[in-house]
Enzyme design. Structure first.
Site, PDB file in Angstrom:
ATOM      1  N   LYS A  88       0.925  -1.256   0.001  1.00 16.23           N
ATOM      2  CA  LYS A  88      -0.065  -0.001   0.012  1.00 16.23           C
ATOM      3  C   LYS A  88       1.101   1.336  -0.089  1.00 16.23           C
ATOM      4  O   LYS A  88       2.056   1.185   0.483  1.00 16.23           O
ATOM      5  CB  LYS A  88      -0.975   0.130   1.124  1.00 16.23           C
TER       6      LYS A  88
ATOM      7  N   PRO B 184       9.122  -3.810  -0.133  1.00 17.18           N
ATOM      8  CA  PRO B 184      10.276  -3.499   0.556  1.00 17.18           C
ATOM      9  C   PRO B 184      10.105  -3.950   2.145  1.00 17.18           C
ATOM     10  O   PRO B 184       8.971  -3.332   2.783  1.00 17.18           O
ATOM     11  CB  PRO B 184      10.352  -2.162   0.632  1.00 17.18           C
TER      12      PRO B 184
ATOM     13  N   ALA C 253       3.961  -1.355   4.368  1.00 17.42           N
ATOM     14  CA  ALA C 253       2.916  -2.469   4.980  1.00 17.42           C
ATOM     15  C   ALA C 253       3.336  -3.859   4.436  1.00 17.42           C
ATOM     16  O   ALA C 253       2.505  -4.583   4.373  1.00 17.42           O
ATOM     17  CB  ALA C 253       1.795  -1.903   4.870  1.00 17.42           C
TER      18      ALA C 253
ATOM     19  N   SER D 158       2.663  -6.214   7.346  1.00 16.61           N
ATOM     20  CA  SER D 158       1.145  -6.440   7.263  1.00 16.61           C
ATOM     21  C   SER D 158       0.336  -6.979   6.304  1.00 16.61           C
ATOM     22  O   SER D 158      -0.505  -7.999   6.558  1.00 16.61           O
ATOM     23  CB  SER D 158       0.443  -4.723   7.416  1.00 16.61           C
TER      24      SER D 158
ATOM     25  N   ASP E 249      -2.600  -2.066  10.006  1.00 17.09           N
ATOM     26  CA  ASP E 249      -2.538  -2.013   8.590  1.00 17.09           C
ATOM     27  C   ASP E 249      -3.051  -3.384   7.984  1.00 17.09           C
ATOM     28  O   ASP E 249      -3.104  -3.460   6.849  1.00 17.09           O
ATOM     29  CB  ASP E 249      -1.238  -1.558   8.067  1.00 17.09           C
TER      30      ASP E 249
HETATM   31  O1  C5P Z   1      -0.362  -1.375  14.516  1.00 11.11           O
HETATM   32  P1  C5P Z   1       0.993  -1.585  14.351  1.00 11.11           P
HETATM   33  O2  C5P Z   1       1.363  -2.555  15.445  1.00 11.11           O
HETATM   34  O3  C5P Z   1       1.217  -1.839  12.976  1.00 11.11           O
HETATM   35  O4  C5P Z   1       1.681  -0.202  14.759  1.00 11.11           O
HETATM   36  C1  C5P Z   1       3.049   0.039  14.896  1.00 11.11           C
HETATM   37  C2  C5P Z   1       3.468   1.288  15.540  1.00 11.11           C
HETATM   38  O5  C5P Z   1       2.966   2.481  14.804  1.00 11.11           O
HETATM   39  C3  C5P Z   1       2.706   1.313  17.007  1.00 11.11           C
HETATM   40  O6  C5P Z   1       3.409   0.717  17.738  1.00 11.11           O
HETATM   41  C4  C5P Z   1       2.722   2.904  17.110  1.00 11.11           C
HETATM   42  O7  C5P Z   1       3.971   3.459  17.795  1.00 11.11           O
HETATM   43  C5  C5P Z   1       2.596   3.580  15.792  1.00 11.11           C
HETATM   44  N1  C5P Z   1       1.238   3.770  15.393  1.00 11.11           N
HETATM   45  C6  C5P Z   1       0.565   4.774  15.915  1.00 11.11           C
HETATM   46  N2  C5P Z   1      -0.863   5.036  15.573  1.00 11.11           N
HETATM   47  C7  C5P Z   1      -1.380   4.588  14.895  1.00 11.11           C
HETATM   48  C8  C5P Z   1      -0.750   3.201  14.040  1.00 11.11           C
HETATM   49  C9  C5P Z   1       0.562   3.096  14.436  1.00 11.11           C
HETATM   50  O8  C5P Z   1       1.190   5.354  16.861  1.00 11.11           O
HETATM   51  N3  C5P Z   1      -2.587   5.051  14.232  1.00 11.11           N
END
Ligand code: C5P
Length: 295
Positions: A8, A91, A97, A100, A133
């Site tokens: 994405k 990458p 992502a 994800s 994501d």
């Molecule tokens: O949800 P995910 O584990 O992919 O998020 C990775 C990191 O990105 C989180 O630990 C946070 O530091 C940051 N993040 C955030 N706000 C979001 C999505 C991600 O601060 N809405």
């Protein structure tokens, strides 16, 4: 069982203030593009992950695809006895992502392999538990993500957009980029406004107007990515000078996304970006494309 899953790019990534749970409320307009990872799931004695691609992807239980298989197994009440093989083209730690995507692919592959046949809502719910994501990687297309990005609404898009992606050498940590965004705001170096969906962006997508889309692209994490990786400034300038309709850092970076006017223009742009020597790899792609798909 082999599943293909797209990368994405964020057409709009507007970041609100940090929440009590450490996440940020977002307006996150996701757009799936034709750069794909493939995940193959085969029955095995125990859960394992192998990776075909660049170094730096964990193969242990921390791999997000492994966590996806374990979560689905727990949900349906069985052992996660599957060997996952990931062929990476997205990458690593690039802001597209990829991790994800692999998790979404593992969810679908195991769902089919184990004949669990979970409905879409349940798969999206499990996906959201794995990462902000991951639900979008299941859905694909173009969608607005609210909350931490996991509450999705598909967006109407006319036609196809042509992109070129400039991969960097080495990734950026997403939490580090969000933390840098918070730091820049606390220091008064970046404004903080409550995020709202851009009307100009929605109109550009609805009418298929690439020039308007180029003008509407926006990423609140870009100043933070540039602060942590100053060389990205020159990398973005190469695309602008070569006539890109829009240039921005993809998500938390460091991949740079350049919007072209047409397929031919994307090829010209890719040649100019390659010649600049500023990218580890340069890849044309188009969007929107569907989310996870059985091969
Ligand atoms: O949800 P995910 O584990 O992919 O998020 C990775 C990191 O990105 C989180 O630990 C946070 O530091 C940051 N993040 C955030 N706000 C979001 C999505 C991600 O601060 N809405």
């Amino acid at each position: 069982m082999t599943v293909r899953v797209p990368a994405k790019v964020n057409l709009q990534l507007s970041v609100g203030p940090v929440r009590d749970d450490g996440y940020h409320d977002l307006v996150n307009v996701f757009h799936a593009v034709s750069l794909f990872d493939e995940v193959t799931a085969v029955p095995a004695d125990a859960l394992s992950v192998t990776v075909d691609g660049p170094a730096g992807v964990p193969t242990g239980p921390d791999n997000l695809a492994a966590r996806a298989a374990a979560l689905l197994a727990e949900h349906v009440g069985r052992r996660p006895d599957v060997a996952l093989h990931i062929r990476k083209d997205i990458p690593v730690a690039g802001g597209m992502a990829g991790g994800s995507a692999d998790a979404a692919a593992a969810l679908l592959a195991c769902d089919v392999l184990w004949e669990a046949r979970l409905d879409r809502e349940t798969l999206l719910e499990l996906a959201a538990r794995l990462g902000s994501d991951v639900p979008f990687a299941l859905l694909g297309g173009t969608a607005v993500g609210l909350g931490r990005g996991e509450r999705l609404t598909p967006v109407e898009v006319t036609g196809e957009f042509h992109w070129v992606f400039g991969y960097a050498d080495g990734g950026l940590s997403t939490p580090a980029v969000y933390a840098e965004c918070d730091r820049l705001r606390a220091a008064g170096e970046q404004d903080s406004v409550w995020p709202e969906v851009s009307d100009d962006l929605m109109a550009a997508l609805k009418t298929g107007d690439a020039e308007a889309l180029g003008r509407a692209l926006h990423n609140d994490l870009q100043p933070a990515a540039l602060s942590l990786r100053p060389s990205l400034r020159d990398a973005l300038a190469v695309g602008r000078d070569a006539g890109a309709l829009g240039s921005l850092v993809s998500g938390s970076g460091p991949t740079c996304a350049f919007l072209a006017a047409s397929l031919d223009h994307a090829a010209e742009l890719a040649a100019a970006l390659n010649d600049s020597g500023r990218f580890a790899a340069v890849r044309p792609a188009s969007g929107p494309v569907p989310g996870v798909t059985l091969v």
